[in-house]
Design a protein around this motif. Structure first.
Motif, mmCIF file in Angstrom:
data_model
loop_
_atom_site.group_PDB
_atom_site.id
_atom_site.type_symbol
_atom_site.label_atom_id
_atom_site.label_comp_id
_atom_site.label_asym_id
_atom_site.label_seq_id
_atom_site.Cartn_x
_atom_site.Cartn_y
_atom_site.Cartn_z
ATOM 1 N N ILE A 67 1.002 -1.182 0.057
ATOM 2 C CA ILE A 67 0.112 -0.049 0.016
ATOM 3 C C ILE A 67 0.804 1.015 -0.119
ATOM 4 O O ILE A 67 0.552 2.241 -0.815
ATOM 5 C CB ILE A 67 -0.996 -0.195 1.235
ATOM 6 N N GLU A 68 1.850 1.432 0.780
ATOM 7 C CA GLU A 68 2.998 2.513 0.824
ATOM 8 C C GLU A 68 3.573 2.639 -0.539
ATOM 9 O O GLU A 68 3.762 3.897 -0.982
ATOM 10 C CB GLU A 68 3.966 2.138 2.008
ATOM 11 N N LEU A 69 3.677 1.645 -1.228
ATOM 12 C CA LEU A 69 4.314 1.632 -2.661
ATOM 13 C C LEU A 69 3.096 1.568 -3.901
ATOM 14 O O LEU A 69 3.922 1.198 -5.071
ATOM 15 C CB LEU A 69 5.394 0.560 -2.552
ATOM 16 N N ALA A 70 2.208 1.717 -3.560
ATOM 17 C CA ALA A 70 1.198 1.562 -4.530
ATOM 18 C C ALA A 70 1.449 2.231 -5.829
ATOM 19 O O ALA A 70 1.251 1.656 -6.892
ATOM 20 C CB ALA A 70 -0.304 2.013 -3.931
ATOM 21 N N GLY A 71 1.677 3.550 -5.896
ATOM 22 C CA GLY A 71 2.148 4.305 -7.019
ATOM 23 C C GLY A 71 3.116 3.834 -7.678
ATOM 24 O O GLY A 71 3.108 3.419 -8.973
ATOM 25 N N ALA A 72 4.254 3.470 -7.082
ATOM 26 C CA ALA A 72 5.487 2.936 -7.514
ATOM 27 C C ALA A 72 5.250 1.509 -8.077
ATOM 28 O O ALA A 72 5.973 1.076 -9.363
ATOM 29 C CB ALA A 72 6.645 2.846 -6.644
ATOM 30 N N LEU A 73 4.420 0.690 -7.566
ATOM 31 C CA LEU A 73 4.098 -0.569 -8.116
ATOM 32 C C LEU A 73 3.254 -0.613 -9.161
ATOM 33 O O LEU A 73 2.916 -1.477 -9.827
ATOM 34 C CB LEU A 73 3.515 -1.422 -7.111
ATOM 35 N N ARG A 74 2.616 0.689 -9.460
ATOM 36 C CA ARG A 74 1.444 0.960 -10.280
ATOM 37 C C ARG A 74 0.258 -0.261 -10.267
ATOM 38 O O ARG A 74 -0.131 -1.056 -11.146
ATOM 39 C CB ARG A 74 2.038 0.606 -11.954
ATOM 40 N N LEU A 75 0.082 -0.322 -8.875
ATOM 41 C CA LEU A 75 -1.174 -1.136 -8.584
ATOM 42 C C LEU A 75 -2.616 -0.681 -9.174
ATOM 43 O O LEU A 75 -2.781 0.803 -9.477
ATOM 44 C CB LEU A 75 -1.718 -1.143 -7.250
#
Length: 177
Positions: A67-75
């Motif tokens: 969740i913290e990395l949602a943007g970078a992971l392109r969820l």
């Protein structure tokens, strides 16, 4: 001669060791002596406390960090919603178990404090505490299993790199997706 010098050095150092304060010196004022306030807060909040490192460090992402990395992971929106549900469920289950663990530790502490503990009582109490600790760890590790199944291979690899795990998912292991 060498062993005599070693023995003499140990004898001279012994008074210093005997007078050194115990690393536990300040813990006698805690309400539950075996648990710090921070540990209790973590248990009640359902935080991981490193219990899922076997999964995390072997390429199985956890929902909190996903969740913290949602943007970078392109969820996708669906992946983010699933991760949020998973995190909420994980924290609720771990928190409920954590509250039970705290009560068991409180009871164990009280039994020692009031000198009512017996060998059989001790065995039963420590078995309950160990079982609860195992259940809490299981909740956190299972969340990593579920979370990994919600991500694709590229996201799992990116997670590892973003978390600083030298290049992402460990090579040679099986893929979770």
């Amino acid at each position: 001669m060498r062993s005599t010098l070693t023995a003499l050095a140990l004898l001279l150092a012994l008074p210093a060791w005997a007078n050194a304060p115990s690393p536990y010196a300040g813990m006698t004022d805690r309400p539950i002596r075996a648990l710090s306030a921070e540990q209790q807060a973590d248990l009640l909040a359902g935080r991981g406390m490193g219990l899922a490192l076997a999964a995390e460090l072997n390429g199985w992402p956890g929902p909190v960090h996903v969740i913290e990395l949602a943007g970078a992971l392109r969820l996708t929106p669906a992946q983010l919603a699933a991760a949020q549900r998973l995190m909420t469920e994980m924290q609720a289950a771990a928190s409920a178990l954590g509250a039970r663990l705290i009560e068991e530790e409180r009871a164990l502490d009280a039994a020692f404090r009031d000198r009512s503990i017996t060998p059989s009582d001790l065995s039963a109490r420590t078995a309950r505490i160990a079982a609860l600790q195992g259940e809490i760890r299981d909740v956190h590790l299972r969340a990593h299993l579920t979370q990994a199944a919600l991500l694709n291979t590229e996201q799992i690899d990116a997670y590892g790199r973003l978390r600083g795990y030298a290049g992402g998912t460990p090579q040679g292991g099986h893929r979770h997706h």
